[in-house]
Design an enzyme around this catalytic site. Structure first.
Site, PDB file in Angstrom:
ATOM      1  N   ASP A 114       0.837  -1.194   0.000  1.00 34.64           N
ATOM      2  CA  ASP A 114       0.000   0.000   0.000  1.00 34.64           C
ATOM      3  C   ASP A 114       0.874   1.248   0.000  1.00 34.64           C
ATOM      4  OD1 ASP A 114      -2.159  -1.690   0.210  1.00 34.64           O
ATOM      5  OD2 ASP A 114      -2.252  -1.541   2.398  1.00 34.64           O
ATOM      6  N   GLN A 115       0.258   2.352  -0.368  1.00 36.30           N
ATOM      7  CA  GLN A 115       0.965   3.637  -0.416  1.00 36.30           C
ATOM      8  C   GLN A 115       1.674   3.930   0.901  1.00 36.30           C
ATOM      9  OE1 GLN A 115       1.162   7.058   1.377  1.00 36.30           O
ATOM     10  NE2 GLN A 115      -1.015   6.574   1.347  1.00 36.30           N
TER      11      GLN A 115
END
Ligand code: URA
Length: 251
Positions: A114-115
Site C-alpha cells: 500500500d501507499q
C-alpha cells in the site's frame, strides 16, 4: 545476400545489448556507441556491431556504470507515499525510484504494498519468476512488522494463527506465524503494540484486514522479509539494489 555469421550462445552486438538493457530505441543506442559514449570493461567501444556476452557485461554509458542483467530482479526499500500501481493516481509510482534503463524495461512489482506501507519490495521483468514469487502455490513467506493501535494480546495472535474470515472469501485465512514483539527491558510486554506477522498469501490489504478481524487496527506497516531475503539494514528508504541470484529469495 550474405548470411550473417552465427553468434556464440549468450552473445549479441553491443547496440542490441544496450537496447535490451533499456538505454533507449535502437537508433539511440547506436548513436551512443558511435559517439564514443559507451565503454566496455573500461575501454571505449565505438562499433555498434562489436559482439559481447549479454549478461554480466561491465559497461559505462554516458558515464553511468552499468552491469548487464539479461533478466532484472531488484529489491527496493519502499518509502511511504509511493504507489505500486503501474498507472499511479494520487501518489508517485515506485518506478520513479528506479534508474531510467529499469523504468524503460517495465519492471513489475512482485506483489503490491500500500501507499503507506514501507519496506522490502521486489521488482522484475522476468515473467516466470514473477509468477513463482507471487503464486500462492509456491508459499513464499512474507514477514510484516505491524504497529497496532491497541496492545497486541496472545489471544489475537492465536486467532490470527487459527484463521480469520475476510469479507471477500468464506474460507478462513491463517497467518503462518504471529508473535507479539516485546521491547527489551519491558517486563510484562502487556502493552506492546508491535506484532510480527508472517503470511503465505498476498491478498488485497491482507494484513490490515486480518488485524481488523481480531479487533485491532494497523497504524504502521513495514515488510521486513520475503522468502529468505531480509531487507538489508544498509539499504535506505528509496534505494534499490540488484539481486543477482533469485535463490536468495526462494525458500
Ligand atoms: N497487507 C496490507 O494490508 N498492506 C500491505 O501493504 C501489504 C500487506
Amino acid at each position: 545476400m550474405a548470411k550473417k555469421p552465427r553468434l556464440p550462445a549468450g552473445h549479441a552486438p553491443l547496440d542490441q545489448i544496450l537496447f535490451a538493457q533499456g538505454f533507449g530505441a535502437r537508433r539511440t543506442c547506436e548513436g551512443l556507441i558511435l559517439h564514443g559514449l559507451v565503454q566496455v570493461n573500461g575501454e571505449v567501444v565505438d562499433d555498434p556491431d562489436a559482439v559481447f556476452p549479454e549478461d554480466g557485461l561491465v559497461l559505462s554509458v554516458e558515464g553511468q556504470p552499468w552491469v548487464t542483467h539479461v533478466r532484472a530482479l531488484v529489491m527496493l526499500h519502499k518509502p511511504p507515499g509511493y504507489e505500486c500501481s503501474l498507472k499511479p493516481g494520487a501518489w508517485p509510482g515506485v518506478h520513479n525510484l528506479l534508474p531510467a534503463p529499469l523504468r524503460q524495461r517495465g519492471l513489475q512489482p512482485v506483489g503490491r504494498l500500500d501507499q503507506d506501507t514501507t519496506g522490502l519490495l521486489l521488482m522484475t521483468d522476468d515473467g516466470p519468476l514473477l509468477h513463482k514469487l507471487t503464486s500462492p502455490k509456491h508459499h513464499v513467506p512474507k514477514v510484516y512488522e505491524v504497529t497496532c493501535k491497541h496492545p497486541v494480546t496472545q489471544a489475537m495472535c492465536d486467532k490470527l494463527l487459527k484463521g480469520v474470515v475476510l469479507d471477500d472469501d468464506p474460507e478462513p485465512v491463517a497467518a503462518a506465524a504471529a508473535e507479539r514483539v516485546v521491547a527489551e527491558g519491558d517486563e510484562t510486554g502487556a502493552e506492546t503494540l508491535h506484532l510480527r506477522l508472517t503470511l503465505l498469501q498476498g491478498k488485497y490489504h491482507q494484513v490490515k484486514r486480518m488485524v481488523a478481524a481480531v479487533g485491532n487496527r494497523v497504524e504502521g506497516l513495514h515488510r521486513s522479509q520475503i522468502g529468505r531475503l531480509t531487507l538489508p539494514a544498509d539499504l535506505a528508504p528509496g534505494q534499490w539494489r540488484w539481486i543477482d541470484d533469485p535463490a536468495v529469495v526462494l525458500p
